[in-house]
Write a protein that holds these residues in place. Structure first.
Motif, PDB file in Angstrom:
ATOM      1  N   VAL A 112      21.308  14.391 -12.509  1.00 32.51           N
ATOM      2  CA  VAL A 112      21.698  13.265 -12.932  1.00 32.51           C
ATOM      3  C   VAL A 112      22.701  13.317 -13.978  1.00 32.51           C
ATOM      4  CG1 VAL A 112      20.913  11.110 -14.428  1.00 32.51           C
ATOM      5  CG2 VAL A 112      19.470  11.877 -12.591  1.00 32.51           C
ATOM      6  N   LEU A 113      22.468  14.185 -15.178  1.00 33.32           N
ATOM      7  CA  LEU A 113      23.326  14.215 -16.014  1.00 33.32           C
ATOM      8  C   LEU A 113      24.870  14.844 -15.614  1.00 33.32           C
ATOM      9  CD1 LEU A 113      21.421  15.764 -19.235  1.00 33.32           C
ATOM     10  CD2 LEU A 113      22.329  13.407 -18.942  1.00 33.32           C
ATOM     11  N   ASP A 114      24.701  15.712 -14.671  1.00 32.45           N
ATOM     12  CA  ASP A 114      25.850  16.325 -14.056  1.00 32.45           C
ATOM     13  C   ASP A 114      26.767  15.129 -13.532  1.00 32.45           C
ATOM     14  OD1 ASP A 114      25.793  18.637 -15.078  1.00 32.45           O
ATOM     15  OD2 ASP A 114      24.575  19.429 -13.391  1.00 32.45           O
ATOM     16  N   ALA A 115      26.058  14.316 -12.618  1.00 34.01           N
ATOM     17  CA  ALA A 115      26.350  13.315 -11.684  1.00 34.01           C
ATOM     18  C   ALA A 115      27.171  12.178 -12.702  1.00 34.01           C
ATOM     19  CB  ALA A 115      25.496  12.599 -10.866  1.00 34.01           C
ATOM     20  N   VAL A 116      26.233  11.815 -13.723  1.00 37.55           N
ATOM     21  CA  VAL A 116      26.831  10.432 -14.521  1.00 37.55           C
ATOM     22  C   VAL A 116      28.178  11.056 -15.367  1.00 37.55           C
ATOM     23  CG1 VAL A 116      25.929   8.947 -16.301  1.00 37.55           C
ATOM     24  CG2 VAL A 116      24.362   9.471 -14.536  1.00 37.55           C
ATOM     25  N   ARG A 117      28.173  12.148 -16.214  1.00 40.80           N
ATOM     26  CA  ARG A 117      29.068  12.761 -17.206  1.00 40.80           C
ATOM     27  C   ARG A 117      29.531  11.593 -17.985  1.00 40.80           C
ATOM     28  NH1 ARG A 117      33.973  13.555 -13.987  1.00 40.80           N
ATOM     29  NH2 ARG A 117      33.196  12.771 -12.361  1.00 40.80           N
ATOM     30  N   GLY A 118      28.504  11.154 -18.577  1.00 42.34           N
ATOM     31  CA  GLY A 118      28.986  10.226 -19.733  1.00 42.34           C
ATOM     32  C   GLY A 118      29.252   8.643 -19.310  1.00 42.34           C
ATOM     33  N   ARG A 119      29.158   8.332 -18.147  1.00 36.94           N
ATOM     34  CA  ARG A 119      29.234   7.017 -17.557  1.00 36.94           C
ATOM     35  C   ARG A 119      28.042   6.338 -17.686  1.00 36.94           C
ATOM     36  NH1 ARG A 119      32.943   9.042 -12.785  1.00 36.94           N
ATOM     37  NH2 ARG A 119      31.000   9.844 -12.168  1.00 36.94           N
ATOM     38  N   VAL A 120      27.325   6.029 -18.643  1.00 34.44           N
ATOM     39  CA  VAL A 120      25.966   5.290 -18.697  1.00 34.44           C
ATOM     40  C   VAL A 120      25.995   4.301 -19.923  1.00 34.44           C
ATOM     41  CG1 VAL A 120      25.027   7.390 -20.163  1.00 34.44           C
ATOM     42  CG2 VAL A 120      23.639   5.340 -19.122  1.00 34.44           C
ATOM     43  N   VAL A 121      25.837   3.139 -20.007  1.00 35.48           N
ATOM     44  CA  VAL A 121      26.044   2.019 -20.862  1.00 35.48           C
ATOM     45  C   VAL A 121      24.441   1.348 -20.867  1.00 35.48           C
ATOM     46  CG1 VAL A 121      26.916   0.004 -21.751  1.00 35.48           C
ATOM     47  CG2 VAL A 121      28.354   1.853 -20.540  1.00 35.48           C
ATOM     48  N   THR A 122      24.014   1.118 -22.245  1.00 35.67           N
ATOM     49  CA  THR A 122      22.832   0.452 -22.311  1.00 35.67           C
ATOM     50  C   THR A 122      23.209  -1.010 -22.795  1.00 35.67           C
ATOM     51  OG1 THR A 122      21.347   2.357 -22.755  1.00 35.67           O
ATOM     52  CG2 THR A 122      20.869   0.253 -23.773  1.00 35.67           C
ATOM     53  N   ILE A 123      22.745  -2.062 -22.108  1.00 29.04           N
ATOM     54  CA  ILE A 123      22.935  -3.366 -22.538  1.00 29.04           C
ATOM     55  C   ILE A 123      21.408  -4.010 -22.965  1.00 29.04           C
ATOM     56  CG2 ILE A 123      23.602  -5.716 -21.960  1.00 29.04           C
ATOM     57  CD1 ILE A 123      25.914  -3.694 -22.273  1.00 29.04           C
ATOM     58  N   ALA A 124      21.396  -4.354 -24.291  1.00 26.20           N
ATOM     59  CA  ALA A 124      19.786  -4.458 -24.637  1.00 26.20           C
ATOM     60  C   ALA A 124      20.057  -5.656 -25.819  1.00 26.20           C
ATOM     61  CB  ALA A 124      19.095  -3.255 -25.091  1.00 26.20           C
ATOM     62  N   ALA A 171      29.990  -4.533 -18.855  1.00 29.99           N
ATOM     63  CA  ALA A 171      29.408  -3.193 -18.808  1.00 29.99           C
ATOM     64  C   ALA A 171      29.637  -2.370 -17.367  1.00 29.99           C
ATOM     65  CB  ALA A 171      27.905  -3.062 -19.279  1.00 29.99           C
ATOM     66  N   ILE A 172      29.279  -3.225 -16.322  1.00 25.54           N
ATOM     67  CA  ILE A 172      29.612  -2.471 -15.145  1.00 25.54           C
ATOM     68  C   ILE A 172      31.021  -2.308 -15.060  1.00 25.54           C
ATOM     69  CG2 ILE A 172      29.571  -3.001 -12.606  1.00 25.54           C
ATOM     70  CD1 ILE A 172      26.963  -5.061 -13.121  1.00 25.54           C
ATOM     71  N   GLU A 173      31.968  -3.224 -15.305  1.00 27.60           N
ATOM     72  CA  GLU A 173      33.291  -2.884 -15.295  1.00 27.60           C
ATOM     73  C   GLU A 173      33.748  -1.776 -16.263  1.00 27.60           C
ATOM     74  OE1 GLU A 173      35.086  -7.264 -14.166  1.00 27.60           O
ATOM     75  OE2 GLU A 173      34.593  -7.026 -16.076  1.00 27.60           O
ATOM     76  N   GLY A 174      33.152  -1.728 -17.295  1.00 29.65           N
ATOM     77  CA  GLY A 174      33.438  -0.716 -18.140  1.00 29.65           C
ATOM     78  C   GLY A 174      33.036   0.654 -17.697  1.00 29.65           C
ATOM     79  N   VAL A 175      32.006   0.964 -17.055  1.00 33.16           N
ATOM     80  CA  VAL A 175      31.570   2.171 -16.443  1.00 33.16           C
ATOM     81  C   VAL A 175      32.396   2.406 -15.235  1.00 33.16           C
ATOM     82  CG1 VAL A 175      29.300   2.715 -17.402  1.00 33.16           C
ATOM     83  CG2 VAL A 175      29.842   1.497 -15.188  1.00 33.16           C
ATOM     84  N   MET A 176      32.969   1.421 -14.550  1.00 32.10           N
ATOM     85  CA  MET A 176      33.718   1.643 -13.481  1.00 32.10           C
ATOM     86  C   MET A 176      35.024   2.318 -13.978  1.00 32.10           C
ATOM     87  SD  MET A 176      32.718   1.782 -10.575  1.00 32.10           S
ATOM     88  CE  MET A 176      34.425   1.799  -9.230  1.00 32.10           C
ATOM     89  N   ALA A 177      35.760   1.897 -15.046  1.00 34.35           N
ATOM     90  CA  ALA A 177      37.001   2.077 -15.606  1.00 34.35           C
ATOM     91  C   ALA A 177      36.990   3.641 -16.015  1.00 34.35           C
ATOM     92  CB  ALA A 177      37.353   1.173 -16.651  1.00 34.35           C
ATOM     93  N   ARG A 178      35.913   4.193 -16.196  1.00 34.06           N
ATOM     94  CA  ARG A 178      35.540   5.562 -16.929  1.00 34.06           C
ATOM     95  C   ARG A 178      35.959   6.491 -15.666  1.00 34.06           C
ATOM     96  NH1 ARG A 178      30.878   5.955 -21.082  1.00 34.06           N
ATOM     97  NH2 ARG A 178      30.970   3.776 -21.923  1.00 34.06           N
TER      98      ARG A 178
END
Lengths: 315, 333
Positions: free
Chosen positions: A270-282, A308-315
């Protein structure tokens, strides 16, 4: 009861089938009291720690107690009994005693009840081994999960947001069969972003996913439904396949979202696939204020989730 | 039995047998506790030892009137209660040694339970087990089993809110519950009189309308009589009772490698040592007609029993690393 009409109906339905079921409440629902007058419907003084402790002793000796805790905000009152006793006794007794009991409580309302009555604090219990933590994200799931909770082998806490109860379609939802614990619901398929939402936030996350689709972003939306046991397999698989994760919850980020993220990070790949593209909205890291303008801000809006969805897409 | 033997003779015989049995149980508890303190210093017993030395009469007298269906909740100072309730001594020692053949597979040690003798819990949280006992009493009432639940707590537990909650609920719901308070004048290293307004703890129960009595906790006959009365009342549906047993720990609160650093006023300790419950029980047995020779043989017999239990515990395997992951509901986690 906790004004949870559907939960009351499900308890009443099960009361007729399971004669070991006992309801312990400060104000039992009138319908149940009328139909099952007798020792199984018990009215208590406002003594939450004793109620939960007594439920443990009853569960250890052949009954299946349901405690109406009323508000999830009262959970801190009963933590000794729940954490040091209910959760530990099956382990400490080497499996000789089981504790089949259910606590039902309301997390949030939209009635300006103030911070001491408005909390999504289920994350606290994710850090306690031995307790099933159930947080339905839809009316049908509430019915199915409550039915399982009323048959569960160990201590279980059902957290219900009043917004879920107020969803439409009660009669259809009431037909939901028991839903096994530890099985996430995949509410939407998509290859771009994995959105994991909990409780009443699931509805707003679904709206955000629909809006994202109009902008060409395909989201996979998952509702874990039970935070313990957690369907790490399904969540990890989705996170690996999209390589982007947005976690959404009405509770504090340090609660359920942080622990979901920790579980994901321990899932191979998971960490290799996500490579920092993770956001928490709480919820912001403050108590839930009473005044409506500020109270509204504590629930992540569909707009925030979409950003947030758009943000992680932009990375 | 010959019909010519009168009721009075039978009664005398039973009285004698009971007096000898009480003395024997108390000797067994004392020998076991001494051995566990020694085995803890040798690092065979795991965790802390909370010895009940000085309070053997309470354990013995409280458990005597209980029937097979009755339930018990104790606390971290629970060895004596378990022994008086008839726990398998070898498996109990193995539990305190952290071994696989222990009554809880070695994972619980002093926070054991034992379904065989219907001990629900020996909670490590002061007063934490009391609502469990009330819940078991509620369960007995609902299921109509006729069981009575006895919860044993210390005077220190009387400061905990949950005890007051349970007293209130037990009275309101007429639960078959007997709370036995081992009032030994200390809570950990603090003298109880420093932290409560009045050492008479029956007033707390009475305030909640729970019938309460104060009993000489070093007189095993008094303990047994008071408990039998409270248990009979509870079984008859007359509701809960609270028994304050005045007693004293003649050693100390806790021992790990060494005993805790407690100071007891010398005169106070001497007074309580002079009222040693074992000596009193022996005197009662003699009065009941026991042969001194029979009584003198008992300490040796129980010591052999304790030694045998320790040997057995030592021979039991420690849990393996995989045991950490066993699912208490069966199967792997």
């Amino acid at each position: 009861m906790s004004d949870l009409a559907i939960t009351d109906m499900l308890i009443e339905e099960r009361f007729a089938e399971d004669e070991t079921l006992v309801l312990m409440a400060t104000t039992p629902p009138a319908g149940l009291t009328a139909r099952f007058a007798g020792p199984r419907v018990r009215t208590f003084p406002i003594s939450e720690p004793a109620m939960v402790g007594m439920a443990i002793g009853a569960a250890m000796t052949g009954l299946r107690p349901v405690v109406d805790l009323n508000r999830a905000s009262f959970l801190p009152l009963v933590m000794d009994q729940l954490v040091n006793h209910a959760a530990m006794i099956p382990f400490l007794s080497n499996g000789q005693y089981q504790v089949p009991m259910l606590i039902v409580c309301v997390t949030r309302d939209d009635l300006q009840l103030g911070p001491q009555h408005e909390q999504c604090n289920y994350g606290l219990l994710m850090a306690v081994p031995g307790i099933a933590v159930v947080v339905p994200g839809s009316l049908a799931d509430l019915c199915g999960l409550a039915r399982t909770a009323l048959r569960a082998p160990g201590p279980t806490v059902l957290f219900v947001d009043r917004r879920i109860e107020e969803q439409r379609g009660i009669s259809a939802a009431m037909g939901t069969p028991p839903i096994p614990f530890g099985q996430a619901a995949r509410l939407r398929d998509g290859g771009d972003v994995t959105v994991i939402a909990v409780g009443a936030a699931v509805e707003r996350a679904a709206m955000a996913c629909a809006q994202a689709a109009q902008k060409g972003i395909q989201c996979m939306l998952l509702d874990p439904r039970t935070l313990a046991p957690l369907d790490v397999g399904a969540l990890g698989c989705a996170a690996r396949s999209t390589g982007r994760v947005v976690l959404v919850d009405d509770g504090p980020g340090a609660g359920a979202p942080a622990q979901l993220l920790a579980c994901l990070s321990e899932t191979p790949g998971v960490l290799d696939a996500v490579r920092g593209r993770v956001v928490t909205i709480a919820a912001p890291n403050v108590p839930v204020p009473s005044t409506p303008v500020l109270e509204r801000q504590t629930r992540p809006s569909a707009t925030r989730i979409l950003r947030a969805i758009e943000g992680v897409m932009a990375r | 039995m010959s019909p010519r033997i009168g009721g009075a003779a039978v009664e005398r015989g039973l009285h004698l047998a009971r007096a000898v049995e009480r003395f024997r149980t108390m000797c067994l508890i004392r020998a076991f506790e001494e051995a566990m303190l020694e085995r803890r210093r040798a690092r065979e017993v795991v965790g802390p030892v909370h010895p009940c030395i000085g309070q053997e009469a309470v354990a013995t007298g409280v458990c005597e009137p209980l029937g097979e269906r009755d339930l018990l909740v104790t606390n971290y100072r629970g060895h004596g209660h378990a022994i008086a309730r008839g726990v398998n001594l070898r498996r109990f020692a193995a539990e305190l040694f952290g071994r696989r053949d222990g009554v809880c597979g070695g994972v619980a040690a002093g926070h054991f339970c034992d379904p065989q003798t219907r001990i629900l819990a020996a909670s490590g949280i002061v007063a934490g087990g009391i609502p469990l006992g009330a819940g078991a009493a509620m369960s007995a009432q609902i299921r109509g089993t006729g069981a009575v639940v006895v919860c044993i707590l210390g005077d220190g537990a009387m400061g905990a809110g949950v005890v007051h909650e349970v007293l209130n609920i037990a009275a309101a719901q007429r639960l078959p519950l007997v709370l036995v308070c081992e009032h030994n004048l200390y809570q950990s290293g603090t003298r109880t009189e420093e932290v409560v307004p009045d050492l008479d703890l029956t007033r707390v129960a009475a305030g909640h309308r729970v019938p309460a009595a104060s009993v000489d906790g070093n007189a095993v006959d008094d303990v047994a009589t008071a408990t039998a009365g409270a248990v009979a009342r509870a079984r008859a549906g007359e509701g809960p009772a609270f028994l304050e047993m005045r007693t004293y720990l003649t050693r100390f609160h806790i021992q790990l490698d060494v005993p805790s650093n407690e100071r007891r006023p010398r005169e106070e300790l001497a007074q309580w040592l002079a009222r040693d419950p074992l000596r009193a029980a022996r005197d009662r047995a003699v009065l009941a007609g026991a042969e001194p020779g029979v009584l003198d043989a008992i300490p040796g017999v129980v010591q052999a029993e304790v030694d045998g239990a320790i040997e057995w515990a030592r021979a039991s395997a420690a849990p393996g690393p995989a045991d950490l992951w066993r699912d208490p509901a069966g199967g792997a986690r």
